[in-house]
Design a protein around this motif. Structure first.
Motif, mmCIF file in Angstrom:
data_model
loop_
_atom_site.group_PDB
_atom_site.id
_atom_site.type_symbol
_atom_site.label_atom_id
_atom_site.label_comp_id
_atom_site.label_asym_id
_atom_site.label_seq_id
_atom_site.Cartn_x
_atom_site.Cartn_y
_atom_site.Cartn_z
ATOM 1 N N GLU A 53 0.836 -1.192 0.000
ATOM 2 C CA GLU A 53 0.000 0.000 0.000
ATOM 3 C C GLU A 53 0.868 1.238 0.000
ATOM 4 O O GLU A 53 1.804 1.363 0.768
ATOM 5 N N SER A 54 0.541 2.151 -0.878
ATOM 6 C CA SER A 54 1.274 3.400 -0.984
ATOM 7 C C SER A 54 0.471 4.509 -0.319
ATOM 8 O O SER A 54 -0.738 4.589 -0.474
ATOM 9 N N SER A 55 1.147 5.390 0.366
ATOM 10 C CA SER A 55 0.466 6.535 0.964
ATOM 11 C C SER A 55 0.914 7.808 0.251
ATOM 12 O O SER A 55 1.141 8.826 0.876
ATOM 13 N N SER A 56 1.015 7.718 -1.084
ATOM 14 C CA SER A 56 1.563 8.839 -1.849
ATOM 15 C C SER A 56 0.664 10.076 -1.855
ATOM 16 O O SER A 56 1.119 11.165 -2.099
ATOM 17 N N ASP A 57 -0.628 9.912 -1.616
ATOM 18 C CA ASP A 57 -1.518 11.080 -1.645
ATOM 19 C C ASP A 57 -2.303 11.187 -0.341
ATOM 20 O O ASP A 57 -3.509 11.295 -0.339
ATOM 21 N N SER A 58 -1.594 11.157 0.760
ATOM 22 C CA SER A 58 -2.277 11.247 2.048
ATOM 23 C C SER A 58 -2.787 12.655 2.325
ATOM 24 O O SER A 58 -3.555 12.865 3.247
ATOM 25 N N SER A 59 -2.371 13.634 1.521
ATOM 26 C CA SER A 59 -2.798 15.013 1.744
ATOM 27 C C SER A 59 -4.239 15.248 1.304
ATOM 28 O O SER A 59 -4.856 16.214 1.708
ATOM 29 N N GLY A 60 -4.763 14.396 0.417
ATOM 30 C CA GLY A 60 -6.121 14.580 -0.089
ATOM 31 C C GLY A 60 -6.208 15.650 -1.155
ATOM 32 O O GLY A 60 -7.290 16.106 -1.501
ATOM 33 N N LEU A 61 -5.075 16.039 -1.702
ATOM 34 C CA LEU A 61 -5.055 17.104 -2.700
ATOM 35 C C LEU A 61 -5.897 16.754 -3.926
ATOM 36 O O LEU A 61 -6.615 17.605 -4.449
ATOM 37 N N THR A 62 -5.856 15.497 -4.374
ATOM 38 C CA THR A 62 -6.646 15.127 -5.549
ATOM 39 C C THR A 62 -8.135 15.262 -5.271
ATOM 40 O O THR A 62 -8.902 15.681 -6.134
#
Length: 153
Positions: A53-62
């Motif tokens: 599992e990748s947490s590459s977009d944990s910021s929720g920007l998308t």
């Protein structure tokens, strides 16, 4: 209304499609090219399926970008009065929900955890994506580089 739904779905999918890097043994990063690495032979002891599992977009920007763009599109498609604001709010909320769930689903990839016995007798474990098949007793190469270890045939 149909255009609104299609716009929301398409925008949500596009913004959630940020590809996660799972470190395939068949793909090299730019900083690994033309650099000296180490290689040694090893024997596979055990192979186990895992989920990476990748947490590459944990910021929720998308999700934020998708929601804002969909809210704008939704407010432009339907009506001029209060219906415009309601459609904007609904389309923004729907897009955020969809992109968050698509992004979460795309952040998982199947992988393998491979237990190896090195030539010196030391036992190590390497986890990588499952784009190569391994079996216990098989002789493989353990390759190390700046980005870590990978196993290959």
């Amino acid at each position: 209304m149909f255009k609104l739904l299609i716009s929301i779905a398409l925008l949500s999918l596009l913004t959630a499609c940020a590809s996660a890097d799972f470190g395939s043994p068949n793909t090299y990063q730019r900083y690994d090219v033309q650099h000296l690495g180490q290689m040694e032979q090893a024997t596979i002891i055990r192979v186990r399926q895992v989920t990476i599992e990748s947490s590459s977009d944990s910021s929720g920007l998308t999700s934020i970008v998708s929601s804002a763009a969909s809210a704008f599109l939704g407010s432009q498609i339907i009506g001029n009065g209060r219906g415009r604001y309601i459609s904007g709010a609904l389309s923004g909320a729907a897009a955020g929900f969809i992109s968050q769930h698509v992004s979460a689903a795309m952040s998982r990839h199947s992988g393998v955890e491979v237990f190896l016995r090195r030539a010196n007798g030391q036992t190590v474990v390497v986890t990588q994506v499952d784009d190569q098949q391994f079996a216990p007793g098989e002789h493989v190469y353990l390759v190390s580089s700046g980005s870590g270890y990978r196993i290959t045939h």
